[in-house]
Design an enzyme around this catalytic site. Structure first.
Site, PDB file in Angstrom:
ATOM      1  N   GLY A   1       0.829  -1.196   0.000  1.00 29.31           N
ATOM      2  CA  GLY A   1       0.000   0.000   0.000  1.00 29.31           C
ATOM      3  C   GLY A   1       0.868   1.252   0.000  1.00 29.31           C
ATOM      4  O   GLY A   1       2.040   1.214  -0.395  1.00 29.31           O
TER       5      GLY A   1
ATOM      6  N   THR B   1       4.495   1.056   1.559  1.00 26.64           N
ATOM      7  CA  THR B   1       5.392   0.191   0.781  1.00 26.64           C
ATOM      8  C   THR B   1       5.739   0.846  -0.556  1.00 26.64           C
ATOM      9  O   THR B   1       6.894   0.806  -1.003  1.00 26.64           O
ATOM     10  CB  THR B   1       4.704  -1.171   0.539  1.00 26.64           C
ATOM     11  OG1 THR B   1       4.325  -1.689   1.809  1.00 26.64           O
ATOM     12  CG2 THR B   1       5.614  -2.145  -0.172  1.00 26.64           C
TER      13      THR B   1
ATOM     14  N   ASP C   1      -8.223  -1.033   1.632  1.00 28.64           N
ATOM     15  CA  ASP C   1      -8.794   0.315   1.772  1.00 28.64           C
ATOM     16  C   ASP C   1      -9.076   0.988   0.429  1.00 28.64           C
ATOM     17  O   ASP C   1      -9.804   1.981   0.377  1.00 28.64           O
ATOM     18  CB  ASP C   1      -7.843   1.225   2.568  1.00 28.64           C
ATOM     19  CG  ASP C   1      -7.729   0.815   4.021  1.00 28.64           C
ATOM     20  OD1 ASP C   1      -8.471  -0.096   4.435  1.00 28.64           O
ATOM     21  OD2 ASP C   1      -6.897   1.391   4.737  1.00 28.64           O
TER      22      ASP C   1
ATOM     23  N   MET D   1     -13.060  -1.216   8.328  1.00 31.41           N
ATOM     24  CA  MET D   1     -11.742  -0.610   8.192  1.00 31.41           C
ATOM     25  C   MET D   1     -11.787   0.568   7.223  1.00 31.41           C
ATOM     26  O   MET D   1     -12.716   0.696   6.431  1.00 31.41           O
ATOM     27  CB  MET D   1     -10.723  -1.660   7.759  1.00 31.41           C
ATOM     28  CG  MET D   1     -10.269  -2.538   8.923  1.00 31.41           C
ATOM     29  SD  MET D   1      -8.929  -3.639   8.454  1.00 31.41           S
ATOM     30  CE  MET D   1      -8.415  -4.217  10.080  1.00 31.41           C
TER      31      MET D   1
ATOM     32  N   GLU E   1     -13.548   3.194  10.435  1.00 28.52           N
ATOM     33  CA  GLU E   1     -12.771   3.326  11.677  1.00 28.52           C
ATOM     34  C   GLU E   1     -12.119   4.707  11.811  1.00 28.52           C
ATOM     35  O   GLU E   1     -11.856   5.173  12.920  1.00 28.52           O
ATOM     36  CB  GLU E   1     -11.684   2.251  11.735  1.00 28.52           C
ATOM     37  CG  GLU E   1     -10.670   2.381  10.603  1.00 28.52           C
ATOM     38  CD  GLU E   1      -9.648   1.272  10.536  1.00 28.52           C
ATOM     39  OE1 GLU E   1      -9.594   0.425  11.429  1.00 28.52           O
ATOM     40  OE2 GLU E   1      -8.881   1.260   9.545  1.00 28.52           O
TER      41      GLU E   1
ATOM     42  N   ARG F   1     -26.409  -1.195  19.440  1.00 31.71           N
ATOM     43  CA  ARG F   1     -25.369  -2.222  19.559  1.00 31.71           C
ATOM     44  C   ARG F   1     -24.304  -1.930  18.511  1.00 31.71           C
ATOM     45  O   ARG F   1     -24.612  -1.401  17.438  1.00 31.71           O
ATOM     46  CB  ARG F   1     -25.940  -3.621  19.306  1.00 31.71           C
ATOM     47  CG  ARG F   1     -26.931  -4.090  20.350  1.00 31.71           C
ATOM     48  CD  ARG F   1     -26.211  -4.449  21.651  1.00 31.71           C
ATOM     49  NE  ARG F   1     -27.113  -5.076  22.615  1.00 31.71           N
ATOM     50  CZ  ARG F   1     -27.878  -4.421  23.488  1.00 31.71           C
ATOM     51  NH1 ARG F   1     -27.870  -3.099  23.513  1.00 31.71           N
ATOM     52  NH2 ARG F   1     -28.655  -5.082  24.322  1.00 31.71           N
TER      53      ARG F   1
ATOM     54  N   HIS G   1     -10.226  -7.364  11.562  1.00 34.15           N
ATOM     55  CA  HIS G   1      -9.357  -8.079  10.621  1.00 34.15           C
ATOM     56  C   HIS G   1     -10.054  -9.195   9.851  1.00 34.15           C
ATOM     57  O   HIS G   1      -9.467  -9.732   8.915  1.00 34.15           O
ATOM     58  CB  HIS G   1      -8.125  -8.612  11.358  1.00 34.15           C
ATOM     59  CG  HIS G   1      -7.234  -7.496  11.811  1.00 34.15           C
ATOM     60  ND1 HIS G   1      -7.472  -6.802  12.978  1.00 34.15           N
ATOM     61  CD2 HIS G   1      -6.158  -6.922  11.233  1.00 34.15           C
ATOM     62  CE1 HIS G   1      -6.563  -5.848  13.102  1.00 34.15           C
ATOM     63  NE2 HIS G   1      -5.753  -5.894  12.064  1.00 34.15           N
TER      64      HIS G   1
ATOM     65  N   ARG H   1      -9.932  -8.744   6.258  1.00 33.69           N
ATOM     66  CA  ARG H   1      -8.672  -8.957   5.531  1.00 33.69           C
ATOM     67  C   ARG H   1      -8.312 -10.426   5.409  1.00 33.69           C
ATOM     68  O   ARG H   1      -7.327 -10.777   4.770  1.00 33.69           O
ATOM     69  CB  ARG H   1      -7.546  -8.265   6.292  1.00 33.69           C
ATOM     70  CG  ARG H   1      -7.240  -6.925   5.770  1.00 33.69           C
ATOM     71  CD  ARG H   1      -6.219  -6.128   6.512  1.00 33.69           C
ATOM     72  NE  ARG H   1      -5.163  -6.775   7.215  1.00 33.69           N
ATOM     73  CZ  ARG H   1      -4.360  -6.126   8.060  1.00 33.69           C
ATOM     74  NH1 ARG H   1      -4.526  -4.843   8.273  1.00 33.69           N
ATOM     75  NH2 ARG H   1      -3.400  -6.756   8.679  1.00 33.69           N
TER      76      ARG H   1
HETATM   77  O1  F6P Z   1      -4.289  -0.479   5.457  1.00 32.32           O
HETATM   78  C1  F6P Z   1      -5.114  -1.567   5.572  1.00 32.32           C
HETATM   79  C2  F6P Z   1      -5.645  -1.695   6.969  1.00 32.32           C
HETATM   80  O2  F6P Z   1      -6.420  -2.855   6.962  1.00 32.32           O
HETATM   81  C3  F6P Z   1      -6.441  -0.474   7.465  1.00 32.32           C
HETATM   82  O3  F6P Z   1      -7.746  -0.431   6.991  1.00 32.32           O
HETATM   83  C4  F6P Z   1      -6.355  -0.640   8.948  1.00 32.32           C
HETATM   84  O4  F6P Z   1      -6.486   0.572   9.624  1.00 32.32           O
HETATM   85  C5  F6P Z   1      -4.990  -1.184   9.140  1.00 32.32           C
HETATM   86  O5  F6P Z   1      -4.643  -1.850   7.953  1.00 32.32           O
HETATM   87  C6  F6P Z   1      -4.891  -2.114  10.333  1.00 32.32           C
HETATM   88  O6  F6P Z   1      -3.675  -2.699  10.316  1.00 32.32           O
HETATM   89  P1  F6P Z   1      -2.992  -3.582  11.428  1.00 32.32           P
HETATM   90  O7  F6P Z   1      -3.968  -3.807  12.518  1.00 32.32           O
HETATM   91  O8  F6P Z   1      -2.625  -4.843  10.737  1.00 32.32           O
HETATM   92  O9  F6P Z   1      -1.783  -2.835  11.842  1.00 32.32           O
END
Ligand code: F6P
Length: 342
Positions: A102, A105, A127, A169, A222, A266, A272, A275
């Protein structure tokens, strides 16, 4: 030719599909070799490698995560490590490096490229906030997972006449919230790009119940924040990479909403799970095409570039342009939700 590959930053479904694609293209089209660096830039800095041949990538297309491992490295460490990384690449006879990652990197990839290392970047992130490409792989999978979860929350919210807030996220960009919200018929979508007004949110919730609607589903990125001075949000400070530490905007909004409207709220934080697991077919195809075209570019001497999706075609864009800014949700894209929320 010898190609080096690494995967950096947070993992994302489709990384393994890219690795497989690079290895298959390099080996079968060019008779080239591929070497993997473990755990992103850290493996390059610490000279930790793994050979990647056809057998090593067997079965990777559908597997989530990254077989190379991934890690975040502080930007200062990368800045200071350019000469070290160049030394490691030279020692392994790497002609071109393909970093898959991303914003962080790809920014590091740009630095290395400016320092004279032949680099072709591949954008990844759930994202979807990398500029100059229509989409990144991982996004479609994350949206599909979030959508399925929100579909499920509709029915339980209905049964109990509740407000259900779902935190997804999206640190700087609200693409997941926007798309999952539209796809699941959410009544409210809050994104980092536009601070929310708690009074407006309360009005929307109260109005829905007053006209007899059974429930409210709100999707909250978030990284969403309240308008300054309107609602307290705990400050979690910054982490070692300079990122804001999140303190759970959805649950804090939920408490405030419950207090102000008297409705039961609620909160579900998807985290995660968005992901993890196998990529969707869309992401498998996009990741495979990115890997293929990055390997072709590497052999064609098209360095300092990033592969990008433009419409249905994969094209090259200069890394410098791709990392100049993040791709965030525009006001007009957000306005498109207007007819479907409230
Ligand atoms: O950049 C991708 C992402 O999934 C974001 O949406 C999130 O804020 C972050 O990585 C969380 O990353 P980690 O908990 O792995 O450090």
């Amino acid at each position: 030719m010898r190609i080096g590959v690494l995967t950096g930053g947070g993992d994302c479904p489709g990384l393994n599909a890219v690795i497989r694609s690079v290895v298959r293209t390099a080996t079968t089209h060019y008779d080239s070799e591929v070497i993997g660096f473990r755990d992103g830039w850290r493996g390059l800095l610490e000279d930790r490698t793994t050979p990647l041949d056809i057998a090593a990538v067997d079965g990777l297309l559908t597997r989530g995560g990254t077989t190379l491992g991934s890690a975040r490295v502080a930007p200062e460490r990368l800045d200071a490590g350019i000469a070290e990384m160049k030394g490691v690449l030279a020692r392994h006879g790497v002609d071109v490096l393909i970093p898959i990652g991303g914003e962080g990197t790809l920014t590091a990839a740009h630095l290395l490229s400016q320092a004279g290392v032949p680099v072709v970047g591949i954008p990844k992130t759930i994202d979807n906030d990398i500029d100059e490409t229509d989409l990144t792989f991982g996004f479609d999978t994350a949206v599909s997972i979030a959508t399925e979860m929100i579909d499920r929350l509709h029915t339980t919210a209905e049964s109990h006449q509740r407000v259900l807030l779902v935190e997804v996220m999206g640190r700087h960009a609200g693409w997941i919230a926007l798309h999952a919200g539209l796809a699941s018929g959410a009544h409210l979508t809050l994104v980092p790009e536009e601070p929310f007004d708690i009074d407006e949110v309360c009005r929307l919730v109260t109005a829905r119940f007053e006209r007899g609607d059974s429930h409210v589903i709100g999707v909250v990125a978030e990284g969403a924040t309240p308008l300054p001075g309107t609602m307290p949000l705990r400050d979690g400070g910054l982490d070692e990479y300079g990122h804001r530490r999140f303190t759970g905007v959805a649950s804090q909004l939920g408490e405030e909403l419950e207090r102000r409207t008297g409705k039961e709220v609620r909160t579900t934080v998807l985290g995660h799970v968005q992901r993890g697991g196998t990529p969707t077919s869309f992401d498998r195809v996009l990741a495979t095409r990115f890997g293929l075209h990055a390997t072709i570019a590497a052999h064609a001497g098209e360095h300092g570039q990033m592969v990008a999706l433009h419409g249905t075609e994969i094209e090259l864009v200069p890394l410098a342009r791709a990392v100049a800014r993040l791709k965030t949700v525009s006001a007009s894209r957000l306005a498109e939700t207007g007819a479907f929320t409230g």
